[in-house]
Design an enzyme around this catalytic site. Structure first.
Site, PDB file in Angstrom:
ATOM      1  N   HIS A 298      39.634  37.078  40.759  1.00  0.00           N
ATOM      2  CA  HIS A 298      38.439  36.416  41.288  1.00  0.00           C
ATOM      3  C   HIS A 298      38.844  35.026  41.784  1.00  0.00           C
ATOM      4  CE1 HIS A 298      38.596  34.308  37.493  1.00  0.00           C
ATOM      5  NE2 HIS A 298      38.467  35.447  36.828  1.00  0.00           N
TER       6      HIS A 298
ATOM      7  N   HIS B 127      41.308  32.907  39.715  1.00  0.00           N
ATOM      8  CA  HIS B 127      42.737  33.214  39.890  1.00  0.00           C
ATOM      9  C   HIS B 127      43.239  32.665  41.232  1.00  0.00           C
ATOM     10  CE1 HIS B 127      41.469  36.785  37.337  1.00  0.00           C
ATOM     11  NE2 HIS B 127      42.445  36.259  36.628  1.00  0.00           N
TER      12      HIS B 127
END
Ligand code: PAF
Length: 282
Positions: free
Chosen positions: A34, A37
């Protein structure tokens, strides 16, 4: 983007880049990527010549009754996102190549591992420290990037790399939040729409605790009480595992404020365990 599945090939590839004087930025993940990250990947891109991202759902950091089997996996979507970010190497080992039948060495960072989340997830941080040590030995990065969302994990990894004279510089990046404040997590996808709405109480709770600390008119006991009261007012919270004010280095609960105070929460909403934290200045 090159995909490498075999640890020894990853190691050789890193060695080659390092011998040519390149810096390597490394973002270890368990996939289901997501924006949180991707913010680590962007930071790694901006600070290094080569960026390596690993995707490995590490079995040793899940307890027997935890969500290893149903942990979200989206290999195609993840690869697309990493390509778009310009990642150079995706390291994607399988469990057998990371843990042979004879595997018998584990790293436990004593004192820090049984507090906060460790009190509820026995053995979790041994699994995390062990796999992060292995990944750092394989990838040999110049810098490794972790999110502040997993604050305890960052403290434990920092301790491990210092204690074991490991080389990588650790870069801790800010928590990325949804527009309503919920910290991004691969586990948010487990929440039903009602649970997702209820989850916003976590960040609101941390923000008002931080305001209370800044007001200078409270102590950690008052702050903890306010945090628990607000969490209890949300009927969909099925369990408060911890919520309060902690020493950001030792992770012990504080009796009096320090200059920097760690506000941290772990709750369950239905069966989904969510954590969040913030550093609050006194
Ligand atoms: O934070 C995570 O996603 C994991 O704990 C990590 C650091 C990739 C180790 O498996």
């Amino acid at each position: 983007m090159e995909t490498i599945r075999i640890p020894s090939i990853m190691k050789e590839t890193s060695k080659r880049h390092l011998l040519r004087g390149k810096t390597i930025g490394f973002v270890p993940t368990m996939g289901a990527l997501h924006e949180g990250h991707l913010s680590l990947v962007k930071r790694a891109k901006s600070e290094n010549d080569i960026v390596v991202v690993s995707i490995f759902v590490n079995p040793t950091q899940f307890g027997p009754s935890e969500d290893f089997d149903r942990y979200p996996r989206d290999m195609e979507g993840d690869m697309e996102k990493l390509k778009r970010e310009g990642v150079d190497i995706l390291f994607m080992p399988d469990a057998r190549s990371m843990y042979s039948d004879r595997f018998s060495t584990y790293i436990t960072v004593k004192d820090l591992s049984d507090k906060l989340c460790g009190a509820f997830r026995h053995g979790h941080f041994t699994g995390v420290a062990t796999v992060v040590c292995k990944l750092l030995n394989i990838v040999m990065p110049t810098r490794a990037y972790f999110g502040q969302k997993d604050f305890q994990q960052t403290v434990i990894i920092k301790r491990m790399t210092e204690d074991l004279n490991m080389n990588a510089d650790l870069v801790i990046c800010p928590t990325v939040r949804e527009s309503d404040g919920l910290a991004m997590s691969s586990r948010n996808g487990y929440l039903s729409p009602e649970e997702r709405r209820a989850a916003t109480v976590i960040y609101r709770d941390i923000l008002s605790a931080s305001d209370l600390i800044k007001s200078g008119k409270s102590n950690p006991v008052d702050v903890k009480k306010q945090m628990h009261d607000m969490l209890k007012s949300e009927p969909l919270i099925s369990e408060i595992q911890y919520a309060g004010v902690y020493n950001a280095e030792t992770l012990d609960e504080l009796n009096e404020f320090k200059k920097q105070n760690l506000l941290a929460i772990a709750v369950k909403i239905g069966n989904t365990r969510l954590i969040d934290n913030m550093l609050a200045e006194f």
